[in-house]
Design an enzyme around this catalytic site. Structure first.
Site, short mmCIF file in Angstrom:
data_model
loop_
_atom_site.label_atom_id
_atom_site.label_comp_id
_atom_site.label_asym_id
_atom_site.label_seq_id
_atom_site.Cartn_x
_atom_site.Cartn_y
_atom_site.Cartn_z
N ASP B 124 0.84 -1.18 0.00
CA ASP B 124 0.00 0.00 0.00
C ASP B 124 0.88 1.24 0.00
OD1 ASP B 124 -2.49 1.10 -0.20
OD2 ASP B 124 -2.85 1.20 1.95
N HIS B 131 -4.02 13.75 1.88
CA HIS B 131 -4.30 12.78 2.93
C HIS B 131 -3.13 12.72 3.92
CE1 HIS B 131 -5.66 9.08 4.87
NE2 HIS B 131 -4.48 8.55 4.64
N GLU B 196 -11.03 3.61 3.50
CA GLU B 196 -10.07 4.42 2.74
C GLU B 196 -10.37 4.26 1.25
OE1 GLU B 196 -6.25 5.16 5.59
OE2 GLU B 196 -6.05 3.54 4.14
N ASP B 230 -9.45 0.14 1.82
CA ASP B 230 -8.55 -0.36 2.87
C ASP B 230 -9.14 0.01 4.23
OD1 ASP B 230 -6.25 -1.44 3.99
OD2 ASP B 230 -5.14 0.45 3.87
#
Lengths: 422, 422
Positions: B124, B131, B196, B230
């Site tokens: 990831d 963010h 997410e 996520d």
């Protein structure tokens, strides 16, 4: 709770003579599983059991009908114990299997071994409080051991694709680094290449997603243990690791030893784990009387280095450090399993839980060069006069592990080695 | 560099009528790959291509001889382009394949879709600077955006085993948390459960260990893209994440959409990426004229929430936020591949690179509740009067994505949804 049985009897001897030699890693009390094929062939790997300096081919001996170690690892504890009993009975002196099984033996020197199974997901933990403190001091001088350490078995996900077999070389990684006094980062070969002395705990039976494994059942899901070297690029790590953890500093290569030494084989080497006075007790999901009384394992670990110069001069590897898991690990393998799944995360057969660097409390017990050389500030001097702060091209690093105690036959984990190439 | 060809022609129409409806996600210009089986069956999943509201069974149509998506993903770029050309020709109006291929079609409403391939390793990333800054402020008020952010495409390894298909529910995780004013941590269900908004970039052809992929070749190793959620346990994350990154706060579940939209399909939606004035230029291994001119993709993303109360009242999901990747991502997919392999790490077909949460600069463009509710301090109010800081049991969260521009036919990524269970 594992109970000692006839397979652990120290008086047992094998009809494979090399298994009875003192100091042998693979006596009939051990019986670790690995994958092998004839050296130089392109055959599929098959499942074997190490006995002395031989490998027993389980399919050729009619013991399993699969070449897939992950299938074998998914067995129940009862099935695993039955398999161990059968192997022990067949390989001991006087067995009626001797004639048949001798046909399924081959010399370890004639085979290629590999990564012991298909590794699905790999998690690395951080179980040595000594390593966490020493390394923490280097990355965060004002804040070495973080407040969560004694509560949370800290772990993070690693890269499975780049885990390599013992004996396989790897290339020194390149990457971004930034010197403390530099304005901007630069790119080039890693200059602070390190090893990490770890154990690799492998998952047997998995759990369904959403169904945590309680600590009382946790060990039933552990199949066995290997040596594990989590090669690390310290300069890349220092620049990249915040805020989401190490990434390219780790995922270029990790080396694993070929033999899965089972939880059953480790039974005589269990140990208590009592926390130092003043430390908090673990939360209930990480605690049980059994875990305190015998959740730890006593495994002696050694790190050996042979430089290219030593190799060319025919000089044997030199020992860099040695420790024992009971001196190094703050969390037991069962606690790692219980923690990993408490949120519902599903483990699968063949998943790998790295212990993290197993450094003991003493200076000579450190499991990495970063610790042994004080972050590169104090070179270590080798017997031939060479100096090392970090690894150089041509260096071969080997980890060894074994279990010994009064009244039990010594068993070994074998070794894992790897060589840095430029 | 991808060049537009006949498969992108906006005038193309399909003999599958539903593919020609305005606003359809899967016109003949898209042709994404997924895995399906008859709903309710236990058959093995087969490879299909979405066209309108139908799925073309590639094996039944005589187009592939495998059910293994990872095998298809390992194809060369030339093979992939040839397959796309063949699918486009066969599915367009007037094709001589219509009679034969109609027999290999089934309605999407009659099939079960799943995770699009066998995911080996999952990484990831953290590609939205907005963010990173907003979340950084909450975890580290004095130090929101770390000095490495504009140099290093920050990424970390995630858990592949717990990635689930769209439509699959998951259980709210339990774990350790520690309130800022508490002396010791406590254990219980996550109280700050979040989603997410991410894209999932899937690797096609891999690379050998030790052999980095240059940025000029990076996109050749990307097969396609999905939506990716996520799920995150923010209270667990805050306590566990130092120093090695998020772990149990993430690995209980992640949801992926079923359709792999290929790089070829995305060709008309490429975009330039210029860094804001004053930002450093990327190091050479992350930079190329092509990457600057067209390394980004313009994908519009939406987040929708339907609470249990809304569902029971028959109310449609409400939109929580929307953004576009060109507003959110600081790194291109090609840069992620080049970075991931620059140290020699080997990627394999089916590996997943998550984009990280794609939040745009505006308050209504945030890709998580943590951002939308200011860390839980400002509840958002839904149209029916309900309030949310974090997700509650029974909430269904859906991500959608599509590409639109003047002169091209809109293509969609479909959607990924999941429901929290207590």
């Amino acid at each position: 709770m594992t109970i000692l049985n006839a397979t652990h009897d120290p008086k047992l001897r094998s009809w494979v003579a090399s298994a009875n030699v003192a100091g042998c890693d693979f006596p009939v009390q051990n019986l670790p599983f690995g994958r092998f094929r004839p050296a130089g062939s392109q055959d599929a790997f098959r499942i074997g059991v190490a006995i002395g300096d031989q490998v027993l081919d389980l399919k050729a001996a009619g013991i399993v009908d699969t070449d897939d170690m992950n299938v074998l690892m998914a067995a129940t504890v009862a099935e695993r114990q039955a398999l161990r009993a059968r192997l022990s009975e067949g390989l001991r002196e006087g067995s009626t299997q001797q004639a048949a099984w001798s046909q399924a033996l081959c010399a370890q020197s004639s085979v290629e071994l590999t990564v012991p199974c298909r590794i699905g997901d790999y998690t690395d933990f951080y179980t040595s409080v000594h390593h966490a403190t020493t390394v923490g001091k280097q990355f965060r001088p004002d804040n070495p051991l973080l407040p969560n350490y004694k509560w949370v078995p800290i772990g993070y996900h690693g890269r499975a694709s780049s885990i390599i077999a013992s004996g396989q070389d790897f290339k020194r990684p390149q990457g971004q680094t930034k010197a403390p006094d530099a304005e901007v980062p630069s790119f080039g070969p890693c200059r602070r290449l390190d090893y990490e002395l770890e154990l690799g705990w492998f998952i047997g039976q998995g759990n369904a997603q959403g169904m945590p494994i309680a600590i009382a059942q946790a060990e039933q899901h552990l199949f066995g243990v290997t040596l594990f070297n989590d090669w690390s690029a310290r300069d890349i790590q220092g620049w990249e690791y915040q805020p989401l953890g190490p990434f390219l500093s780790k995922n270029f290569a990790s080396s694993v030893s070929p033999w899965l030494v089972t939880l059953e084989a480790l039974a005589p080497f269990r140990a208590a784990f009592e926390r130092p006075a003043g430390d908090p007790q673990p939360l209930p999901y990480l605690d049980s009387p059994d875990n305190r009384a015998q959740g730890a394992f006593s495994i002696t670990l050694e790190v050996l280095l042979q430089t290219e110069k030593m190799r060319l001069a025919g000089e044997a590897p030199t020992r860099l450090s040695s420790t024992n898991t009971t001196r190094a690990a703050y969390w037991t393998p069962g606690q790692l399993v219980a923690h990993h799944t408490v949120n519902g995360c599903n483990l699968q057969p063949g998943d790998l839980l790295g212990s993290g660097t197993l450094s003991g409390p003493g200076a000579s017990e450190a499991g990495s060069l970063m610790e042994l050389s004080a972050g590169g500030k104090q070179p270590i001097v080798l017997p031939n006069g060479e100096r090392r702060t970090f690894l150089e091209d041509g260096d071969t690093l080997t980890l060894r592990g074994y279990c010994e105690r009064e009244g039990a036959v010594r068993i070994g984990l074998g070794e894992v080695s790897g060589t840095v190439r430029g």
